[in-house]
Enzyme design. Structure first.
Site, PDB file in Angstrom:
ATOM      1  N   CYS A   1       6.516   0.024   7.059  1.00 12.29           N
ATOM      2  CA  CYS A   1       6.083   1.178   6.356  1.00 12.29           C
ATOM      3  C   CYS A   1       7.151   1.361   5.340  1.00 12.29           C
ATOM      4  CB  CYS A   1       5.835   2.434   7.247  1.00 12.29           C
ATOM      5  SG  CYS A   1       5.062   3.740   6.446  1.00 12.29           S
ATOM      6  N   LEU A   2       6.854   1.732   4.064  1.00 13.60           N
ATOM      7  CA  LEU A   2       7.931   2.327   3.297  1.00 13.60           C
ATOM      8  C   LEU A   2       8.496   3.692   3.723  1.00 13.60           C
ATOM      9  CD1 LEU A   2       5.975   1.245  -0.295  1.00 13.60           C
ATOM     10  CD2 LEU A   2       7.860   0.052   1.101  1.00 13.60           C
TER      11      LEU A   2
ATOM     12  N   HIS B   1      -3.950   1.207   8.030  1.00 16.17           N
ATOM     13  CA  HIS B   1      -2.627   1.992   7.842  1.00 16.17           C
ATOM     14  C   HIS B   1      -2.569   3.009   6.803  1.00 16.17           C
ATOM     15  CE1 HIS B   1       2.150   1.444   7.749  1.00 16.17           C
ATOM     16  NE2 HIS B   1       1.932   2.205   6.663  1.00 16.17           N
ATOM     17  N   GLU B   2      -3.203   2.871   5.754  1.00 16.52           N
ATOM     18  CA  GLU B   2      -3.113   3.946   4.601  1.00 16.52           C
ATOM     19  C   GLU B   2      -4.122   5.203   4.969  1.00 16.52           C
ATOM     20  OE1 GLU B   2      -0.696   3.790   2.536  1.00 16.52           O
ATOM     21  OE2 GLU B   2      -0.230   1.623   3.079  1.00 16.52           O
TER      22      GLU B   2
ATOM     23  N   GLN C   1       3.143  10.075   1.017  1.00 20.94           N
ATOM     24  CA  GLN C   1       4.538   9.425   1.094  1.00 20.94           C
ATOM     25  C   GLN C   1       5.473   9.450  -0.138  1.00 20.94           C
ATOM     26  OE1 GLN C   1       2.494   5.480   2.298  1.00 20.94           O
ATOM     27  NE2 GLN C   1       4.508   5.268   3.151  1.00 20.94           N
TER      28      GLN C   1
ATOM     29  N   GLY D   1       0.863  -1.255   0.081  1.00 23.69           N
ATOM     30  CA  GLY D   1       0.057  -0.051   0.013  1.00 23.69           C
ATOM     31  C   GLY D   1       1.035   1.158  -0.086  1.00 23.69           C
TER      32      GLY D   1
ATOM     33  N   HIS E   1      -2.012   7.271   7.181  1.00 22.21           N
ATOM     34  CA  HIS E   1      -1.006   8.407   6.653  1.00 22.21           C
ATOM     35  C   HIS E   1      -2.017   9.530   6.161  1.00 22.21           C
ATOM     36  CE1 HIS E   1       2.695   5.998   6.331  1.00 22.21           C
ATOM     37  NE2 HIS E   1       2.327   5.163   5.550  1.00 22.21           N
TER      38      HIS E   1
END
Length: 181
Positions: free
Chosen positions: A104-105, A146-147, A61, A56, A150
């Site tokens: 997380c990226l 999670h997304e 991000q 995701g 963000h």
């Protein structure tokens, strides 16, 4: 196969924003124009997510403060969920709370057992402006929550407490990608 049938195939990989970047902690703005620029953003999000090996990715991000995210994520039964959401709102997060590994990226290489509800429902729109409702369980529910976090300016680290939080933040400070200062 027709050009553009694979998500991200016409997108560009953009630089990833990392922990410490102010754009990650600010709530994102609503999308108001459903146009070619939005379609290009969705393609870039997919391309960037795949290039970094994620499941995701939210627009902030990659430095775009808009309420958009993409996903290509399995659930606990290994069913693949592929799509994107524009102006998503988490309308339900329920069921049992499960503490599971989460990364997380924007915090590369650091995972921590993070509590999340086992069921989630998100409502929003496609890039064409069509209303959509996405439901998930297990790992996919974790991804949806999670997304959405963000887009509100949050990270999974915000859900950690005690020793887990201290360890994750210490690892982030020591990471080779850590922002000095």
């Amino acid at each position: 196969m027709r050009r553009g049938t694979i998500p991200g195939s016409s997108g560009h990989v953009r630089p990833m924003r990392l922990l410490g970047d102010r754009g990650l902690s600010a709530p994102c703005e609503e999308v108001t124009e459903f146009d070619g620029a939005l379609a290009g953003l969705v393609e870039d999000l997919f391309a960037t997510m795949y290039a970094h090996g994620g499941v995701g990715l939210a627009a902030n991000q990659i430095g775009v403060p808009l309420r958009v995210f993409v996903y290509d994520c399995p659930d606990d039964e290994d069913r693949r969920h592929l799509g994107h959401l524009v102006n998503p709102r988490l309308v339900a997060a329920e069921g049992i709370t499960v503490r599971g590994p989460e990364g997380c990226l924007s915090v590369p290489g650091i995972e921590a057992g993070t509590p999340r509800f086992d069921e989630a429902v998100v409502e929003g729109f496609t890039m064409d402006g069509a209303a959509v409702r996405v439901s998930g369980t297990g790992f996919f529910a974790r991804c949806l929550q999670h997304e959405c976090d963000h887009l509100e300016g949050g990270l999974y680290l915000d859900h950690l407490t005690g020793l887990r939080r201290r360890r994750a933040l210490r690892a982030a400070r020591r990471a080779p990608w850590a922002v000095a200062g």
